[in-house]
Design an enzyme around this catalytic site. Structure first.
Site, PDB file in Angstrom:
ATOM      1  N   GLU A   1       1.076   3.856   1.894  1.00  0.00           N
ATOM      2  CA  GLU A   1       1.533   4.212   3.167  1.00  0.00           C
ATOM      3  C   GLU A   1       2.800   3.237   3.556  1.00  0.00           C
ATOM      4  OE1 GLU A   1      -3.182   4.117   3.957  1.00  0.00           O
ATOM      5  OE2 GLU A   1      -1.463   3.540   2.385  1.00  0.00           O
TER       6      GLU A   1
ATOM      7  N   CYS B   1      -2.260  -0.664   7.430  1.00  0.00           N
ATOM      8  CA  CYS B   1      -1.379   0.913   7.478  1.00  0.00           C
ATOM      9  C   CYS B   1      -1.565   1.479   8.702  1.00  0.00           C
ATOM     10  CB  CYS B   1      -1.989   1.664   6.485  1.00  0.00           C
ATOM     11  SG  CYS B   1      -1.601   0.589   4.698  1.00  0.00           S
TER      12      CYS B   1
ATOM     13  N   CYS C   1      -6.189   1.694   6.057  1.00  0.00           N
ATOM     14  CA  CYS C   1      -6.861   0.458   6.200  1.00  0.00           C
ATOM     15  C   CYS C   1      -6.355  -0.036   7.535  1.00  0.00           C
ATOM     16  CB  CYS C   1      -6.409  -0.687   5.215  1.00  0.00           C
ATOM     17  SG  CYS C   1      -4.920  -1.239   5.119  1.00  0.00           S
TER      18      CYS C   1
ATOM     19  N   HIS D   1       0.820  -1.174   0.014  1.00  0.00           N
ATOM     20  CA  HIS D   1      -0.117  -0.021  -0.074  1.00  0.00           C
ATOM     21  C   HIS D   1       0.824   1.250   0.099  1.00  0.00           C
ATOM     22  CE1 HIS D   1      -4.011  -1.840   1.827  1.00  0.00           C
ATOM     23  NE2 HIS D   1      -3.342  -2.675   0.711  1.00  0.00           N
TER      24      HIS D   1
END
Length: 346
Positions: free
Chosen positions: A80, A111, A108, A78
């Site tokens: 992040e 993260c 999410c 992701h």
């Protein structure tokens, strides 16, 4: 430089994600300018009350990332996570105290956990994620009694962050809508007529390099005319399917289930302009599901020995040559074929 500036930097990265077909999420980690230093910057027990007083929330970008799950085939890549990894490399340690994460979409659970574990002081995000957001939308993990609790700022350039997501998924839906190929059973008189017309068109554009024009006409009349197809469907147990895409027909296939646990693939033909786009493979996925649901363990077919291109396609799909034979079809014509078979594993 302020929150809007850094969020726009994250948005630029989201645009890069969209350009490569990834869900457009971008993130940057910013090392803030400190008004006064921490007494123990490496301590896990840093007091939360001093954070706002010691930072002015401006500084330099030390980490960048955008969504790369599809590109890297990695479920944890992701935006992040990649931005945090980048910042750790730049700063030479895993503790990102004195840093702020800017991300275009609400983090999410994974993260959010990475944010807590990396000791980021603050999280700024633009658009809410109503399906997976874990900083307020579904749950706020930062409210739980972990040993670190970052500050949250929500809604920075919210409209722009939402817009890039909306445009991406609309484009994806439109593309999927355009690319969907459905297999429709041919059962009505009109559908049978459509199959016969497709056969006449496709056979005449494909087979002249394999068999003579006279044999093509003979075989269409004998095997693919409206009366012939009607007889196969209604009396011989054949199932015909029309390939439907974008409001039109692009090809067809025909199968005959047999009592020996095998499915005979009698016909599979696609218009010239639609070949090489994966529709044959999608049809085989449909046929495999048909076999699983009806307890067939093998698919077999016949293919003209001179039809080398199609033979190679079948081999790539897992078929192997199991035999050969010459069949007299009348009119002075024969079919000189290979027999090919695909065994379906449990």
């Amino acid at each position: 430089m302020n929150d809007v500036f850094f969020m726009r930097e994250a948005l630029k990265l989201a645009e890069k994600a969209a350009d490569v077909g990834e869900v457009p999420v971008g993130a940057v980690v910013v090392k803030t300018n400190e008004k006064q230093g921490f007494s123990d910057p490496d301590s896990d027990m840093k007091e939360e009350t001093n954070v706002k007083d010691t930072l002015d929330y401006s500084g330099r970008i030390v980490g960048r990332g955008f969504n790369m799950r599809e590109t890297n085939r990695n479920s944890v890549h992701h935006a992040e996570i990649l931005a945090i990894e980048d910042a750790c490399k730049a700063l030479g340690g895993w503790r990102l105290q004195g840093c702020v994460l800017y991300v275009t979409l609400e983090p999410c659970p994974m993260c959010a956990g990475a944010i807590i574990n990396s000791r980021l002081d603050r999280v700024v995000y633009g658009a809410k994620d109503l399906k997976a957001g874990s900083c307020g939308s579904i749950v706020n993990l930062f409210d739980l009694p972990y040993n670190h609790k970052p500050e949250i700022t929500v809604g920075i350039i919210k409209n722009e962050c939402e817009e890039i997501m909306s445009k991406f998924f609309k484009k994806l839906r439109d593309k999927e809508k355009d690319g969907i190929m459905k297999l429709i059973p041919a059962v009505t008189d009109e559908q049978i007529k459509n199959v016969s017309e497709l056969a006449d068109l496709i056979w005449h554009e494909f087979f002249p390099s394999v068999i003579s024009g006279g044999q093509i006409d003979f075989m269409i009349d004998k095997f693919q005319s409206v009366p012939a197809i009607t007889e196969q469907i209604r009396n011989l147990g054949y199932n015909y399917y029309i390939m439907h895409k974008n409001g039109g027909y692009i090809g067809y296939c025909a199968v005959n289930p047999q009592n020996n646990g095998r499915l005979f693939l009698s016909k599979l033909y696609i218009k010239k302009e639609f070949r090489g786009q994966g529709y044959a493979r999608k049809t085989f996925m449909f046929l495999k599901d048909f076999c699983i649901n009806n307890n067939f363990r093998r698919i077999w077919l016949t293919v003209n020995k001179n039809n080398t291109q199609t033979i190679e396609v079948y081999k790539k799909l897992g078929f192997r040559i199991t035999g050969e034979g010459v069949t007299d079809i009348g009119g002075g014509y024969v079919m000189d074929d290979y027999y090919m078979e695909l065994e379906l594993r449990q």
